[in-house]
Structure formats: C-alpha cells, structure tokens
Design an enzyme around this catalytic site. Structure first.
Site, PDB file in Angstrom:
ATOM      1  N   GLU A 170       3.189  -4.479  -1.646  1.00  0.00           N
ATOM      2  CA  GLU A 170       2.345  -5.411  -0.878  1.00  0.00           C
ATOM      3  C   GLU A 170       3.109  -6.618  -0.348  1.00  0.00           C
ATOM      4  O   GLU A 170       2.665  -7.757  -0.491  1.00  0.00           O
ATOM      5  CB  GLU A 170       1.163  -5.876  -1.744  1.00  0.00           C
ATOM      6  CG  GLU A 170       0.306  -4.723  -2.236  1.00  0.00           C
ATOM      7  CD  GLU A 170      -0.917  -5.172  -3.041  1.00  0.00           C
ATOM      8  OE1 GLU A 170      -1.076  -6.378  -3.278  1.00  0.00           O
ATOM      9  OE2 GLU A 170      -1.719  -4.292  -3.422  1.00  0.00           O
ATOM     10  N   ASN A 216       5.431   0.261  -1.422  1.00  0.00           N
ATOM     11  CA  ASN A 216       4.015   0.615  -1.613  1.00  0.00           C
ATOM     12  C   ASN A 216       3.119  -0.458  -1.002  1.00  0.00           C
ATOM     13  O   ASN A 216       3.357  -1.652  -1.209  1.00  0.00           O
ATOM     14  CB  ASN A 216       3.770   0.696  -3.134  1.00  0.00           C
ATOM     15  CG  ASN A 216       2.450   1.329  -3.518  1.00  0.00           C
ATOM     16  OD1 ASN A 216       2.113   2.408  -3.018  1.00  0.00           O
ATOM     17  ND2 ASN A 216       1.697   0.681  -4.396  1.00  0.00           N
ATOM     18  N   HIS A 258      -6.811   2.406  -0.750  1.00  0.00           N
ATOM     19  CA  HIS A 258      -8.054   1.767  -1.228  1.00  0.00           C
ATOM     20  C   HIS A 258      -8.992   1.652  -0.032  1.00  0.00           C
ATOM     21  O   HIS A 258      -8.805   0.802   0.839  1.00  0.00           O
ATOM     22  CB  HIS A 258      -7.766   0.366  -1.782  1.00  0.00           C
ATOM     23  CG  HIS A 258      -6.963   0.374  -3.040  1.00  0.00           C
ATOM     24  ND1 HIS A 258      -7.464   0.875  -4.229  1.00  0.00           N
ATOM     25  CD2 HIS A 258      -5.698  -0.041  -3.307  1.00  0.00           C
ATOM     26  CE1 HIS A 258      -6.534   0.749  -5.171  1.00  0.00           C
ATOM     27  NE2 HIS A 258      -5.457   0.208  -4.645  1.00  0.00           N
ATOM     28  N   GLU A 289      -2.864   5.077  -4.821  1.00  0.00           N
ATOM     29  CA  GLU A 289      -3.927   4.340  -5.532  1.00  0.00           C
ATOM     30  C   GLU A 289      -5.299   4.636  -4.921  1.00  0.00           C
ATOM     31  O   GLU A 289      -6.103   3.718  -4.708  1.00  0.00           O
ATOM     32  CB  GLU A 289      -3.656   2.824  -5.450  1.00  0.00           C
ATOM     33  CG  GLU A 289      -2.284   2.413  -5.921  1.00  0.00           C
ATOM     34  CD  GLU A 289      -2.076   0.899  -5.963  1.00  0.00           C
ATOM     35  OE1 GLU A 289      -3.063   0.146  -5.833  1.00  0.00           O
ATOM     36  OE2 GLU A 289      -0.919   0.482  -6.141  1.00  0.00           O
ATOM     37  N   ASP A 291      -8.945   5.153  -3.999  1.00  0.00           N
ATOM     38  CA  ASP A 291     -10.345   5.070  -4.420  1.00  0.00           C
ATOM     39  C   ASP A 291     -11.163   4.682  -3.194  1.00  0.00           C
ATOM     40  O   ASP A 291     -10.633   4.133  -2.240  1.00  0.00           O
ATOM     41  CB  ASP A 291     -10.585   4.150  -5.626  1.00  0.00           C
ATOM     42  CG  ASP A 291     -10.082   2.733  -5.479  1.00  0.00           C
ATOM     43  OD1 ASP A 291      -9.747   2.323  -4.351  1.00  0.00           O
ATOM     44  OD2 ASP A 291     -10.046   2.018  -6.500  1.00  0.00           O
TER      45      ASP A 291
HETATM   46  C1  XIL Z   1      -5.171  -3.728 -10.304  1.00  0.00           C
HETATM   47  C2  XIL Z   1      -5.652  -3.191 -11.648  1.00  0.00           C
HETATM   48  O1  XIL Z   1      -6.361  -1.997 -11.414  1.00  0.00           O
HETATM   49  C3  XIL Z   1      -6.528  -4.198 -12.350  1.00  0.00           C
HETATM   50  O2  XIL Z   1      -6.850  -3.759 -13.656  1.00  0.00           O
HETATM   51  C4  XIL Z   1      -5.806  -5.541 -12.414  1.00  0.00           C
HETATM   52  O3  XIL Z   1      -6.675  -6.512 -12.969  1.00  0.00           O
HETATM   53  C5  XIL Z   1      -5.368  -5.994 -11.044  1.00  0.00           C
HETATM   54  O4  XIL Z   1      -4.558  -4.989 -10.471  1.00  0.00           O
HETATM   55  N1  XIL Z   1      -2.945  -2.783  -5.789  1.00  0.00           N
HETATM   56  C6  XIL Z   1      -2.038  -2.495  -6.783  1.00  0.00           C
HETATM   57  C7  XIL Z   1      -2.495  -2.360  -8.188  1.00  0.00           C
HETATM   58  O5  XIL Z   1      -0.860  -2.254  -6.469  1.00  0.00           O
HETATM   59  O6  XIL Z   1      -1.519  -2.751  -9.108  1.00  0.00           O
HETATM   60  C8  XIL Z   1      -3.780  -3.126  -8.441  1.00  0.00           C
HETATM   61  O7  XIL Z   1      -4.228  -2.833  -9.763  1.00  0.00           O
HETATM   62  C9  XIL Z   1      -4.807  -2.752  -7.401  1.00  0.00           C
HETATM   63  C10 XIL Z   1      -4.324  -3.109  -6.014  1.00  0.00           C
END
Ligand code: XIL
Length: 397
Positions: A170, A216, A258, A289, A291
């Site tokens: 990020e 990422n 996401h 990741e 969802d």
């Molecule tokens: C999130 C976790 O799922 C949570 O439990 C934590 O509180 C915050 O981070 N992008 C990412 C992940 O790269 O590491 C993040 O994970 C979600 C967004």
C-alpha cells in the site's frame, strides 16, 4: 446371416455386462468433482487457494471447525496480523517470534505454502518507531538502517519457508487523498523518500534467494483511464516496470481484492486484462486479500431475505469475477481470501460507519455461501484452451 446377427447381439451383451461390472451401479460418472475441496480442485490448474489465518481462532480449543476448514480447503495461508512489525517487535530490539513461528509450523503440518505478510507498510508499525521519528530521536539515516535490519532479520528467520513475501504494501495514494494526483504516500515515503521501495526489495532478496518478492496493494484489480495521475493500476504498473528497468528484484504484484457490493466493480475480462498486462512485464500476480463486503442495512440486520439475497449473490459474483480473471492468466499464482468465514472477518470491526459485513465465503456458522459454491464451480468447470496450468517464475536476482 442369422449367425452374424446373433454374434453381434452377443458382443453387445458381453460389452454391456463388462461395463456394468467395472463401474458401481450407483455412479454414472467416475467422480463428483464438487465433493472435493477448493485446494484440490485449484491444484488441477496449479493454482493455490489461500486464506488469511486469525491465530486466535486457529488455536481456540472451542472452535475446531475453523482449524478443520483452514486445513482442508486451503493450500496457502497468510498470517492476518502475526508477521506485521508491531506484532514481531513490540519493543525495540525484542522480537517476539512465538505466534509467527506457530503459524509457519501449522502451515508446514498442513502442507500449505506461506505468503509472508508484510515487511514494509505504514500501518501496524511499532509505536517506539513512530514515536522515535516524531520526537526526533530517530533520524533519517538511523530509520533507513532500522528498516534494513528489520527486513533482514525477518526474512532470514523464515528463509526457505516463505513462498511469496509482501515486501512493500500500500505505498501508493488514492484519488481521494490530498493531493489527488497519485503519489507515494505514508510514513516511509515521507521520511525516506520513494527510494525505500527499491531498497526493501534488494534487502529482502539478499536475505532469501528463493522467495518470490511481491508489491501488494488495493484498488488495482483493473485498469482505468490509463493515466498514472489518477489510475492506480497504471501507477503501480509503471512503478513495477521502472523497478524492473533498474534491476530491482521484484517478482510479482499482489492485488488485494477488497471489494464491496455497493460499487460498480469489474467483470472477469477486465480483471484478466489487468493481470495479463502485469504478466507482460514478466511479473507473477496473485489475489492476496479477497473479500466482498456489503452494507448491513436495517433490513439485512432484521433478517429480511429480500435484502440479504441480492447482497449474497452480488458478493458471489465479485469473487467469481476475480477468480475467473486469475484463472485466465497462467502467471496468476494464488487466490487468497482475507478470512473465509463471517465469524472471523476484519470487515465489521473496520467498516462500521455505516456498518458492513457478509464479506466472506462461509457464514458465521461455517455454512458455505453462494460465493463458496460459485468459486468452486469456477475451479471445476475450467480448463484448456482458455485456462492453462500456472507458470511460476524463478525468483529474480
Ligand atoms: C487487517 C487485519 O485483517 C485486521 O485484523 C487488522 O486490525 C488491520 O489489518 N490490507 C492489508 C491487511 O494489507 O494487512 C489488512 O489486515 C487489511 C487491509
């Protein structure tokens, strides 16, 4: 004539009896593919299906189903929090390896690959570090040395046991940030300048010659205008291209995935096109990741099926679009969901105004949702000529 006809009939009878004898009378095909796990079905394409793992849930004696599903359905795992810097080094110089070691050991027992997450990110950085920079007790040269030391320490510890490392996470702004022109954002860019990205990849490579090194990010599932000033996918593409041109050892780009059902999102062909364009640079890709959350309206919270069903279906359609895009690109190596059950998902805790949820492929009681069945169908009903086995690159020097 009579004899020939009798013989032909006899041959048919013998052949039929043979066939019936070879196949159990109840089975009209050799195997029902939908009986198999996601991990088994994905391996037909040499694709790894992964999940983020919540270590509290994995080690909870009262929650055996969580452990079972992690083991049975997934061939790749990512620690949801345990390999982040604030977890590993809560006070300066004192690494707490316990949970991360337990996570890696569990993956090995389950014959799973590990995505290492994450080496450099502006979130979940220890307080001693951000405080030290804020009060001036840690200067620029020391900060760079602290980062080098962290990357070297963590990557060396797990050398040979990590398949893909998220080296930098990020690093790029969004169009809604100020200024709106896309730029390198956050703690590391502000204090070290964007050169930290190339440094991080080089330090990671020096510590593990065999891991695939990834950049990422989110909101890079598809290309937009093509102008890197406002198209984040283009910005990341051009960044990766420039890193490669400088000889930086980056092997892949991870697209977090996401999504939310309230947005327009993408179709599989747009997603495949984006992955193909990264592949043309010589990079692997992965969904890291995934969802797909929804607004929890009053109707949803009251259990109204007319509000719930469209959201479950829209969520499923978006998982499907990302997975089909990935299947279409042989260098898309893995498809990881960020938690697999609504029982343990970061979404309700993170997106609470307005409340969101329903983001994963199993409900809170571990019942597979429409999304689970749709991605299973994608894995089953796909093959050549449009879906070919994955091709993993050799880690770049
Ligand atoms: C999130 C976790 O799922 C949570 O439990 C934590 O509180 C915050 O981070 N992008 C990412 C992940 O790269 O590491 C993040 O994970 C979600 C967004």
């Amino acid at each position: 004539m009579m004899l020939r006809r009798w013989m032909a009939a006899g041959l048919v009878a013998v052949a039929t009896a043979g066939a019936l004898g070879a196949v159990p009378a109840t089975a009209n095909r050799p195997h029902d593919p939908t009986d198999r796990s996601l991990r088994a079905l994905a391996l037909r394409h040499k694709l790894h299906i992964g999940t983020a793992v919540d270590m509290a849930a994995l080690t909870d004696p009262a929650d055996p189903r969580y452990r079972e599903l992690v083991r049975e359905e997934f061939s790749s795992v990512t620690a949801e929090n345990e390999m982040k810097w604030e977890s590993l080094e809560p006070t300066r110089g004192n690494y707490d390896w316990g949970p991360a070691d337990a996570f890696v050991a569990a993956a090995r027992r389950n014959d799973q690959r590990v995505r290492g997450h994450v080496l450099v990110w502006q979130n979940q950085v220890p307080k001693w570090l951000t405080d030290g920079v804020a009060d001036g007790s840690i200067g620029t040269a020391e900060l760079r040395e602290i980062l080098r030391h962290h990357i070297t320490t963590v990557v060396s510890r797990y050398r040979g046991r990590i398949w893909q490392w998220d080296v930098v996470n990020e690093a790029v702004s969004d169009p809604w940030d100020t200024p709106s022109t896309l730029h390198y954002k956050g703690f590391w860019a502000e204090h070290l300048g964007p050169g930290y990205i190339a440094d991080a990849f080089r330090w990671a490579r020096a510590a593990d010659p065999g891991a695939l090194l990834f950049y990422n990010d989110y909101n890079i599932e598809a290309f937009g205008s093509g102008n890197p000033a406002d198209d984040k996918t283009q910005f990341v593409h051009d960044m990766a291209r420039d890193l490669l041109a400088q000889g930086v050892p980056i092997d892949g780009v991870g697209s977090q995935g996401h999504l939310g059902t309230q947005y327009g999102n993408y179709d599989p062909i747009q997603v495949a096109d984006a992955l193909h364009r990264f592949a043309r640079l010589g990079l692997a890709t992965a969904f890291t990741e995934v969802d797909v959350r929804s607004r929890l309206t009053d109707g949803v919270q009251a259990g109204d099926p007319e509000e719930i069903n469209p959201r479950l279906q829209a969520s499923a359609a978006n998982f499907h679009a990302l997975l089909q895009g990935c299947l279409a690109e042989p260098r898309c190596l893995s498809f990881t969901v960020w938690g697999f059950t609504d029982r343990h998902s970061w979404v309700p805790g993170w997106f609470d105004d307005p409340p969101e949820g329903l983001a994963t492929i199993y409900d809170e009681d571990y019942r597979p949702k429409r999304a689970y069945h749709l991605i299973k169908a994608d894995l089953v009903y796909a093959g050549p000529p449009y879906v070919l086995p994955r091709v993993a690159p050799k880690p770049r020097r």
